[in-house]
Design a protein around this motif. Sequence first.
Motif, PDB file in Angstrom:
ATOM      1  N   LYS A   2       0.853  -1.185   0.000  1.00 16.81           N
ATOM      2  CA  LYS A   2       0.000   0.000   0.000  1.00 16.81           C
ATOM      3  C   LYS A   2       0.893   1.241   0.000  1.00 16.81           C
ATOM      4  O   LYS A   2       1.883   1.299   0.729  1.00 16.81           O
ATOM      5  CB  LYS A   2      -0.894  -0.017   1.238  1.00 16.81           C
ATOM      6  CG  LYS A   2      -1.850   1.148   1.323  1.00 16.81           C
ATOM      7  CD  LYS A   2      -2.755   1.009   2.546  1.00 16.81           C
ATOM      8  CE  LYS A   2      -3.692   2.188   2.652  1.00 16.81           C
ATOM      9  NZ  LYS A   2      -4.552   2.087   3.836  1.00 16.81           N
ATOM     10  N   ALA A   3       0.528   2.232  -0.825  1.00 21.22           N
ATOM     11  CA  ALA A   3       1.258   3.502  -0.872  1.00 21.22           C
ATOM     12  C   ALA A   3       0.254   4.628  -0.695  1.00 21.22           C
ATOM     13  O   ALA A   3      -0.762   4.678  -1.391  1.00 21.22           O
ATOM     14  CB  ALA A   3       2.003   3.645  -2.191  1.00 21.22           C
ATOM     15  N   GLN A 125      -2.502   4.308  -3.658  1.00 17.83           N
ATOM     16  CA  GLN A 125      -3.879   3.858  -3.409  1.00 17.83           C
ATOM     17  C   GLN A 125      -4.711   4.884  -2.649  1.00 17.83           C
ATOM     18  O   GLN A 125      -5.925   4.893  -2.753  1.00 17.83           O
ATOM     19  CB  GLN A 125      -3.887   2.549  -2.614  1.00 17.83           C
ATOM     20  CG  GLN A 125      -3.386   1.341  -3.374  1.00 17.83           C
ATOM     21  CD  GLN A 125      -1.879   1.249  -3.376  1.00 17.83           C
ATOM     22  OE1 GLN A 125      -1.217   1.559  -2.398  1.00 17.83           O
ATOM     23  NE2 GLN A 125      -1.321   0.832  -4.499  1.00 17.83           N
ATOM     24  N   ARG A 126      -4.051   5.752  -1.873  1.00 20.18           N
ATOM     25  CA  ARG A 126      -4.782   6.657  -0.976  1.00 20.18           C
ATOM     26  C   ARG A 126      -4.122   8.032  -0.986  1.00 20.18           C
ATOM     27  O   ARG A 126      -2.899   8.135  -0.898  1.00 20.18           O
ATOM     28  CB  ARG A 126      -4.744   6.073   0.430  1.00 20.18           C
ATOM     29  CG  ARG A 126      -5.454   6.852   1.493  1.00 20.18           C
ATOM     30  CD  ARG A 126      -5.345   6.072   2.801  1.00 20.18           C
ATOM     31  NE  ARG A 126      -5.940   6.766   3.911  1.00 20.18           N
ATOM     32  CZ  ARG A 126      -5.528   6.655   5.151  1.00 20.18           C
ATOM     33  NH1 ARG A 126      -4.520   5.872   5.464  1.00 20.18           N
ATOM     34  NH2 ARG A 126      -6.122   7.312   6.118  1.00 20.18           N
ATOM     35  N   LEU A 127      -4.944   9.069  -1.069  1.00 21.81           N
ATOM     36  CA  LEU A 127      -4.473  10.455  -1.035  1.00 21.81           C
ATOM     37  C   LEU A 127      -5.214  11.201   0.069  1.00 21.81           C
ATOM     38  O   LEU A 127      -6.446  11.196   0.093  1.00 21.81           O
ATOM     39  CB  LEU A 127      -4.775  11.171  -2.350  1.00 21.81           C
ATOM     40  CG  LEU A 127      -4.044  10.729  -3.595  1.00 21.81           C
ATOM     41  CD1 LEU A 127      -4.815  11.137  -4.837  1.00 21.81           C
ATOM     42  CD2 LEU A 127      -2.674  11.374  -3.614  1.00 21.81           C
ATOM     43  N   LEU A 152     -10.559   9.174  -8.946  1.00 16.11           N
ATOM     44  CA  LEU A 152     -10.497   9.048  -7.498  1.00 16.11           C
ATOM     45  C   LEU A 152     -11.898   8.859  -6.930  1.00 16.11           C
ATOM     46  O   LEU A 152     -12.880   9.361  -7.484  1.00 16.11           O
ATOM     47  CB  LEU A 152      -9.874  10.307  -6.887  1.00 16.11           C
ATOM     48  CG  LEU A 152      -8.503  10.716  -7.428  1.00 16.11           C
ATOM     49  CD1 LEU A 152      -8.082  12.053  -6.834  1.00 16.11           C
ATOM     50  CD2 LEU A 152      -7.471   9.649  -7.149  1.00 16.11           C
ATOM     51  N   LYS A 153     -11.984   8.162  -5.815  1.00 16.26           N
ATOM     52  CA  LYS A 153     -13.245   8.011  -5.087  1.00 16.26           C
ATOM     53  C   LYS A 153     -13.110   8.767  -3.778  1.00 16.26           C
ATOM     54  O   LYS A 153     -12.193   8.507  -2.997  1.00 16.26           O
ATOM     55  CB  LYS A 153     -13.540   6.534  -4.830  1.00 16.26           C
ATOM     56  CG  LYS A 153     -14.849   6.325  -4.084  1.00 16.26           C
ATOM     57  CD  LYS A 153     -15.135   4.848  -3.881  1.00 16.26           C
ATOM     58  CE  LYS A 153     -16.470   4.688  -3.207  1.00 16.26           C
ATOM     59  NZ  LYS A 153     -16.380   4.254  -1.833  1.00 16.26           N
ATOM     60  N   GLU A 168      -9.956  13.166   1.727  1.00 18.80           N
ATOM     61  CA  GLU A 168      -9.327  11.862   1.564  1.00 18.80           C
ATOM     62  C   GLU A 168      -9.965  11.153   0.383  1.00 18.80           C
ATOM     63  O   GLU A 168     -11.178  11.168   0.213  1.00 18.80           O
ATOM     64  CB  GLU A 168      -9.516  11.035   2.839  1.00 18.80           C
ATOM     65  CG  GLU A 168      -8.867   9.682   2.771  1.00 18.80           C
ATOM     66  CD  GLU A 168      -8.956   8.929   4.099  1.00 18.80           C
ATOM     67  OE1 GLU A 168      -8.667   7.722   4.081  1.00 18.80           O
ATOM     68  OE2 GLU A 168      -9.310   9.528   5.124  1.00 18.80           O
ATOM     69  N   TYR A 169      -9.105  10.523  -0.444  1.00 21.63           N
ATOM     70  CA  TYR A 169      -9.555   9.815  -1.643  1.00 21.63           C
ATOM     71  C   TYR A 169      -8.837   8.481  -1.738  1.00 21.63           C
ATOM     72  O   TYR A 169      -7.711   8.344  -1.249  1.00 21.63           O
ATOM     73  CB  TYR A 169      -9.192  10.617  -2.908  1.00 21.63           C
ATOM     74  CG  TYR A 169      -9.766  12.000  -2.951  1.00 21.63           C
ATOM     75  CD1 TYR A 169     -11.026  12.235  -3.496  1.00 21.63           C
ATOM     76  CD2 TYR A 169      -9.053  13.071  -2.453  1.00 21.63           C
ATOM     77  CE1 TYR A 169     -11.566  13.521  -3.531  1.00 21.63           C
ATOM     78  CE2 TYR A 169      -9.582  14.368  -2.483  1.00 21.63           C
ATOM     79  CZ  TYR A 169     -10.828  14.572  -3.029  1.00 21.63           C
ATOM     80  OH  TYR A 169     -11.350  15.842  -3.050  1.00 21.63           O
ATOM     81  N   VAL A 170      -9.468   7.538  -2.402  1.00 22.03           N
ATOM     82  CA  VAL A 170      -8.785   6.326  -2.819  1.00 22.03           C
ATOM     83  C   VAL A 170      -8.770   6.339  -4.348  1.00 22.03           C
ATOM     84  O   VAL A 170      -9.681   6.891  -4.980  1.00 22.03           O
ATOM     85  CB  VAL A 170      -9.433   5.018  -2.291  1.00 22.03           C
ATOM     86  CG1 VAL A 170      -9.264   4.921  -0.780  1.00 22.03           C
ATOM     87  CG2 VAL A 170     -10.884   4.914  -2.678  1.00 22.03           C
ATOM     88  N   VAL A 171      -7.729   5.770  -4.903  1.00 19.14           N
ATOM     89  CA  VAL A 171      -7.644   5.700  -6.353  1.00 19.14           C
ATOM     90  C   VAL A 171      -8.578   4.588  -6.799  1.00 19.14           C
ATOM     91  O   VAL A 171      -8.514   3.459  -6.298  1.00 19.14           O
ATOM     92  CB  VAL A 171      -6.191   5.440  -6.820  1.00 19.14           C
ATOM     93  CG1 VAL A 171      -6.129   5.272  -8.329  1.00 19.14           C
ATOM     94  CG2 VAL A 171      -5.293   6.586  -6.364  1.00 19.14           C
ATOM     95  N   ALA A 172      -9.498   4.933  -7.700  1.00 20.43           N
ATOM     96  CA  ALA A 172     -10.526   3.982  -8.148  1.00 20.43           C
ATOM     97  C   ALA A 172      -9.932   2.919  -9.058  1.00 20.43           C
ATOM     98  O   ALA A 172      -8.931   3.120  -9.693  1.00 20.43           O
ATOM     99  CB  ALA A 172     -11.640   4.729  -8.876  1.00 20.43           C
TER     100      ALA A 172
END
Length: 172
Positions: A2-3, A125-127, A152-153, A168-172
């Motif tokens: 995970k990054a 994966q996460r921003l 992004l989600k 906060e977002y996760v890459v879709a």
Amino acid sequence: MKASVFVGTSLDGFIARANGALDFLPPGGGEPHGYDEFMATVDALVIGRKTFETVLAFDTWPYGEKPVFVLSTHELAPAPPGAVIEHMSGEPAEIVAQLAAHGIQHIYVDGGITIQRFLQAGLIQRLIVTRVPVLIGAGIPLFGALESDITLKHVATRQYQSGLVQSEYVVA
């Protein structure tokens, strides 16, 4: 592996001034906004040389004894006492593979170019982006040109008393 990215920007999207200065960010990071909790989830950091050099100028080393992998094709400045630093270079996928082979499961990716390269390689994966209520007009952008869209989600948005707004977002 995970990054994740945890970064502060000016409202107009800059992570630093053109000269690398971070003087527009709240002193000491401002009020608590999840950084310590985030840091507790990561095994190591992957940062660019310019970010490393910026952090070296801080009063104290902010990463404690967490391993910090500094990406550069140049020699690095000396690390402060107690800092765990390793010099690396290569493509993001190669770096992730090397770190995973050492048992690292979650990395914190930081620094403008480093974030951009890892995003383009599809490795983030996460921003978590915290916007500071200031316009600085020019500087180092968080995001650069992309070969294609990155969808992004949205996970959550939080606001803080000081005016910080964190999304906060996760890459879709």
